[in-house]
Each structure stands twice: as structure tokens, then as C-alpha cells.
Motif scaffolding. Structure first.
Motif, PDB file in Angstrom:
ATOM      1  N   GLU A   1       7.483  29.124  -2.772  1.00  0.00           N
ATOM      2  CA  GLU A   1       6.670  29.875  -3.721  1.00  0.00           C
ATOM      3  C   GLU A   1       7.391  31.139  -4.188  1.00  0.00           C
ATOM      4  OE1 GLU A   1       5.491  28.671  -0.856  1.00  0.00           O
ATOM      5  OE2 GLU A   1       4.033  27.172  -1.540  1.00  0.00           O
ATOM      6  N   ILE A   2       8.031  31.840  -3.251  1.00  0.00           N
ATOM      7  CA  ILE A   2       8.750  33.067  -3.596  1.00  0.00           C
ATOM      8  C   ILE A   2       9.857  32.772  -4.604  1.00  0.00           C
ATOM      9  CG2 ILE A   2      10.315  34.839  -2.694  1.00  0.00           C
ATOM     10  CD1 ILE A   2       8.711  34.694  -0.064  1.00  0.00           C
ATOM     11  N   SER A   3      10.546  31.665  -4.405  1.00  0.00           N
ATOM     12  CA  SER A   3      11.709  31.337  -5.230  1.00  0.00           C
ATOM     13  C   SER A   3      11.381  30.410  -6.385  1.00  0.00           C
ATOM     14  CB  SER A   3      12.795  30.704  -4.352  1.00  0.00           C
ATOM     15  OG  SER A   3      13.175  31.592  -3.327  1.00  0.00           O
ATOM     16  N   GLU A   4      10.089  30.083  -6.546  1.00  0.00           N
ATOM     17  CA  GLU A   4       9.632  29.258  -7.662  1.00  0.00           C
ATOM     18  C   GLU A   4      10.308  27.886  -7.674  1.00  0.00           C
ATOM     19  OE1 GLU A   4      10.192  31.663 -11.140  1.00  0.00           O
ATOM     20  OE2 GLU A   4       8.486  32.946 -10.671  1.00  0.00           O
ATOM     21  N   PHE A   5      10.413  27.276  -6.486  1.00  0.00           N
ATOM     22  CA  PHE A   5      10.839  25.892  -6.418  1.00  0.00           C
ATOM     23  C   PHE A   5       9.714  25.001  -6.948  1.00  0.00           C
ATOM     24  CE2 PHE A   5      13.616  26.965  -2.456  1.00  0.00           C
ATOM     25  CZ  PHE A   5      14.509  27.614  -3.277  1.00  0.00           C
ATOM     26  N   ALA A   6      10.021  23.745  -7.183  1.00  0.00           N
ATOM     27  CA  ALA A   6       9.024  22.819  -7.723  1.00  0.00           C
ATOM     28  C   ALA A   6       8.871  21.623  -6.790  1.00  0.00           C
ATOM     29  CB  ALA A   6       9.437  22.344  -9.118  1.00  0.00           C
ATOM     30  N   ARG A   7       7.735  20.928  -6.946  1.00  0.00           N
ATOM     31  CA  ARG A   7       7.520  19.685  -6.219  1.00  0.00           C
ATOM     32  C   ARG A   7       7.486  18.534  -7.219  1.00  0.00           C
ATOM     33  NH1 ARG A   7       5.841  20.536  -0.799  1.00  0.00           N
ATOM     34  NH2 ARG A   7       5.120  18.396  -0.586  1.00  0.00           N
ATOM     35  N   VAL A   8       8.153  17.444  -6.864  1.00  0.00           N
ATOM     36  CA  VAL A   8       8.129  16.233  -7.683  1.00  0.00           C
ATOM     37  C   VAL A   8       7.777  15.059  -6.783  1.00  0.00           C
ATOM     38  CG1 VAL A   8       9.858  17.147  -9.282  1.00  0.00           C
ATOM     39  CG2 VAL A   8      10.598  15.736  -7.355  1.00  0.00           C
ATOM     40  N   LYS A   9       7.368  13.979  -7.392  1.00  0.00           N
ATOM     41  CA  LYS A   9       6.973  12.801  -6.623  1.00  0.00           C
ATOM     42  C   LYS A   9       8.174  11.893  -6.418  1.00  0.00           C
ATOM     43  CE  LYS A   9       2.829  11.639  -7.237  1.00  0.00           C
ATOM     44  NZ  LYS A   9       2.335  12.069  -5.902  1.00  0.00           N
ATOM     45  N   ASP A  10       8.417  11.540  -5.177  1.00  0.00           N
ATOM     46  CA  ASP A  10       9.462  10.580  -4.844  1.00  0.00           C
ATOM     47  C   ASP A  10       9.071   9.225  -5.435  1.00  0.00           C
ATOM     48  OD1 ASP A  10      11.124   8.681  -3.661  1.00  0.00           O
ATOM     49  OD2 ASP A  10      11.110   9.647  -1.704  1.00  0.00           O
ATOM     50  N   PRO A  11       9.868   8.683  -6.364  1.00  0.00           N
ATOM     51  CA  PRO A  11       9.484   7.412  -7.001  1.00  0.00           C
ATOM     52  C   PRO A  11       9.511   6.225  -6.051  1.00  0.00           C
ATOM     53  CG  PRO A  11      11.705   8.018  -7.635  1.00  0.00           C
ATOM     54  CD  PRO A  11      11.145   9.183  -6.875  1.00  0.00           C
ATOM     55  N   PHE A  12      10.125   6.374  -4.883  1.00  0.00           N
ATOM     56  CA  PHE A  12      10.240   5.262  -3.946  1.00  0.00           C
ATOM     57  C   PHE A  12       9.108   5.237  -2.934  1.00  0.00           C
ATOM     58  CE2 PHE A  12      14.543   6.454  -5.316  1.00  0.00           C
ATOM     59  CZ  PHE A  12      14.927   5.254  -5.918  1.00  0.00           C
ATOM     60  N   THR A  13       8.644   6.446  -2.532  1.00  0.00           N
ATOM     61  CA  THR A  13       7.600   6.506  -1.504  1.00  0.00           C
ATOM     62  C   THR A  13       6.277   7.048  -2.033  1.00  0.00           C
ATOM     63  OG1 THR A  13       8.159   8.756  -0.808  1.00  0.00           O
ATOM     64  CG2 THR A  13       9.397   6.935   0.213  1.00  0.00           C
ATOM     65  N   GLY A  14       6.319   7.738  -3.150  1.00  0.00           N
ATOM     66  CA  GLY A  14       5.120   8.395  -3.661  1.00  0.00           C
ATOM     67  C   GLY A  14       4.843   9.740  -3.032  1.00  0.00           C
ATOM     68  N   ASP A  15       5.651  10.165  -2.071  1.00  0.00           N
ATOM     69  CA  ASP A  15       5.462  11.464  -1.424  1.00  0.00           C
ATOM     70  C   ASP A  15       5.964  12.587  -2.329  1.00  0.00           C
ATOM     71  OD1 ASP A  15       4.504  10.156   0.818  1.00  0.00           O
ATOM     72  OD2 ASP A  15       6.471  10.111   1.807  1.00  0.00           O
ATOM     73  N   ASP A  16       5.355  13.767  -2.177  1.00  0.00           N
ATOM     74  CA  ASP A  16       5.846  14.948  -2.879  1.00  0.00           C
ATOM     75  C   ASP A  16       7.029  15.544  -2.124  1.00  0.00           C
ATOM     76  OD1 ASP A  16       4.008  14.783  -4.910  1.00  0.00           O
ATOM     77  OD2 ASP A  16       2.586  16.173  -3.979  1.00  0.00           O
ATOM     78  N   VAL A  17       8.051  15.970  -2.866  1.00  0.00           N
ATOM     79  CA  VAL A  17       9.225  16.593  -2.248  1.00  0.00           C
ATOM     80  C   VAL A  17       9.546  17.882  -2.998  1.00  0.00           C
ATOM     81  CG1 VAL A  17      10.208  14.441  -1.391  1.00  0.00           C
ATOM     82  CG2 VAL A  17      10.823  15.251  -3.678  1.00  0.00           C
ATOM     83  N   TRP A  18      10.082  18.872  -2.269  1.00  0.00           N
ATOM     84  CA  TRP A  18      10.534  20.108  -2.899  1.00  0.00           C
ATOM     85  C   TRP A  18      11.884  19.869  -3.555  1.00  0.00           C
ATOM     86  CZ3 TRP A  18       7.362  23.877  -3.813  1.00  0.00           C
ATOM     87  CH2 TRP A  18       6.309  24.154  -2.946  1.00  0.00           C
ATOM     88  N   VAL A  19      12.065  20.454  -4.747  1.00  0.00           N
ATOM     89  CA  VAL A  19      13.361  20.394  -5.424  1.00  0.00           C
ATOM     90  C   VAL A  19      13.751  21.801  -5.851  1.00  0.00           C
ATOM     91  CG1 VAL A  19      13.108  18.013  -6.209  1.00  0.00           C
ATOM     92  CG2 VAL A  19      12.298  19.879  -7.675  1.00  0.00           C
TER      93      VAL A  19
END
Length: 274
Positions: free
Chosen positions: A130-148
Motif C-alpha cells: 500500500e505504501i509503495s502503490e503496488f497492484a494486485r492482478v489475477k493469476d490466469p492459471f490459478t485465479g489467485d490474486d498476486v502482488w505485482v
């Protein structure tokens, strides 16, 4: 040939550019080049590095930094925190973009691979995303959210190496830390080198080349170019010189004296090796 003087190489770096600097903490920092950037009066630099130390402190004392994206900033034992960097950060003069060291590496890796971002594990439960304004995207293989984390492509990587030729091929003995990655992530590279060797030296064992001439804009012959930080196994940290820097850098007048005093030393070493 890409041989340059310390002054000419420093002039390549422009106000407001993004730089990444080799070595770590107080180990194999391109200190002569960092001091020359401070003398040149460059301003508004954006530094990205997993673990800056002496380099960030000198540039902060010079008022050269606009932001630092890092996992940690310290001079390591027995010198403690980086006081000039800390003062600048607390005064709001430098924007601190707090990362974890692997997150900084991932931003550089994304740039090196030509990708817009890269996934990073292990950030859940931390406030860093949150401090560094990273983003979350959905892993197209598992459907899990991951930080990028976003790709950050520096304008310059400034590296100090054990050996280089005048074409820009370079070797680092011992751990290269992040220097290999930095050289691939940045648009161009400035090298300072303990020794200048013939190209045949690198051709004989190409697998030892850490930085390729393809990435390099300038090569500076700078014996003891990391002083007062260490270059394993050639020389250790100069504790007395480091403590003198810390004493002088407490005031703008003292810091200017430090830059003036070390200018003669930096250039004398280079001239003696010419």
C-alpha cells in the motif's frame, strides 16, 4: 573506445534522471563517481537500488536526490544509519518509496526482460504494497490474486568493477550483488574500474564477463574508485575515512570541504594510473 574522465562520465547524468548504483551498503560502491556527481551539482535524481548506503548518503548530503526506491538504506556496522539520507528523508527533501529488497529487484528484472511489471511473493501481511502503490492482478492459471511491482528502467547504471577493457567488458570478482541485473535493466551503463585490461584478457574466459560492452557508454579507470568502501579482496572499508566523512557531512560547509578534499585524492589516483 569508451574511455572517459571522471568529470566527462559524470556529465552524462542529467538532472531528473533515474539511476541505479552498483555494490551494496559500504561494499564496492562507485564512490569516486558518486562524489563527482555531487561536485557536478546534478539535481533531482531518482535512485532505485535494493540496499543503498554510502552512495545514497553522499547524494542526499549533496541535495542531489528527488526520490529513493529501496528496501533498506544504511552504512552497516559499525557506522549505523545513513545520517544525511535520514535527515533529508525526515525533512521531506527526498521522497522515500519503501520496498522490500526483492521487490526492487523485481522492478529491475521486469525492465531487463522488457515487461511492464513482475509478480512478487511474500508481501501479504505487510503495509509495503500500500505504501509503495503496488497492484494486485489475477493469476490466469490459478485465479489467485498476486502482488505485482512496476518495471523501473533506469537511465543509467553506475557500476564499479575489478577489471574492464576500453570497450566496456567487465569482470567482478566475488559476488556481483545486483550489478549484472542493473546493467541489463538500465538504458546505459557507466563503469569505473580498478584495472583496465586488454580485450584479449576477456576473450580468453568470456564466461567471467559480468557486464558486456553492449550496454556500456563510458569506462573510467579509477583505482581505489570505491574508497572508502570496500572492494573484496583488494581492500577493506577505510574506517577512519568513513568516520571523517560522517563528521564533515553533518553541515553543508563540512560536506563541501569533504568533496574538495577528496577531489584531489580521486584525481591523483587516476592520474597515477594513466
Amino acid at each position: 573506445m569508451k574511455q572517459a574522465t571522471l568529470e566527462d562520465a559524470a556529465r552524462l547524468v542529467r538532472d531528473g534522471q533515474t539511476v541505479t548504483i552498483g555494490g551494496t551498503l559500504s561494499q564496492r560502491i562507485p564512490a569516486a563517481m558518486v562524489r563527482e556527481l555531487a561536485r557536478a551539482g546534478v539535481k533531482g535524481l531518482h535512485l532505485i537500488k535494493p540496499s543503498p548506503g554510502f552512495d545514497a548518503d553522499v547524494l542526499a548530503a549533496a541535495g542531489a536526490l528527488a526520490s529513493v526506491r529501496a528496501g533498506m538504506t544504511t552504512l552497516e556496522q559499525p557506522f549505523g544509519m545513513a545520517p544525511s539520507f535520514r535527515r533529508a528523508a525526515e525533512a521531506g527533501e527526498v521522497k522515500v518509496i519503501e520496498n522490500a529488497c526483492p521487490a526492487v529487484m523485481a522492478s529491475l528484472q521486469a525492465a531487463a526482460f522488457g515487461l511492464p511489471f513482475q509478480a512478487v511473493a511474500g508481501l501479504d501481511g505487510s503495509e509495503v504494497p500500500e505504501i509503495s502503490e503496488f497492484a494486485r492482478v489475477k493469476d490466469p492459471f490459478t485465479g489467485d490474486d498476486v502482488w505485482v511491482v512496476p518495471a523501473v528502467r533506469p537511465d543509467w547504471a553506475i557500476l564499479h568493477v575489478h577489471e574492464a577493457d576500453l570497450r566496456g567488458n567487465a569482470r567482478i570478482y566475488g559476488t556481483p550483488v545486483w550489478d549484472r541485473l542493473m546493467s541489463r535493466a538500465a538504458k546505459r551503463v557507466i563503469l569505473t574500474a580498478e584495472k583496465i585490461m586488454p580485450t584479449e584478457h576477456f576473450v580468453a574466459q568470456p564466461e567471467l564477463t559480468v557486464v558486456s560492452e553492449l550496454f556500456v557508454e563510458a569506462v573510467v579507470h579509477a583505482p581505489m574508485g570505491a574508497w572508502p568502501t570496500a572492494v573484496y579482496p583488494d581492500y577493506d572499508i577505510d574506517e577512519a575515512a568513513m568516520r571523517r566523512y560522517l563528521q564533515l557531512s553533518r553541515t553543508p560547509e563540512g560536506f563541501r570541504q569533504y568533496l574538495d578534499d577528496t577531489a584531489a585524492q580521486d584525481h591523483a589516483r587516476i592520474e597515477a594510473a594513466a
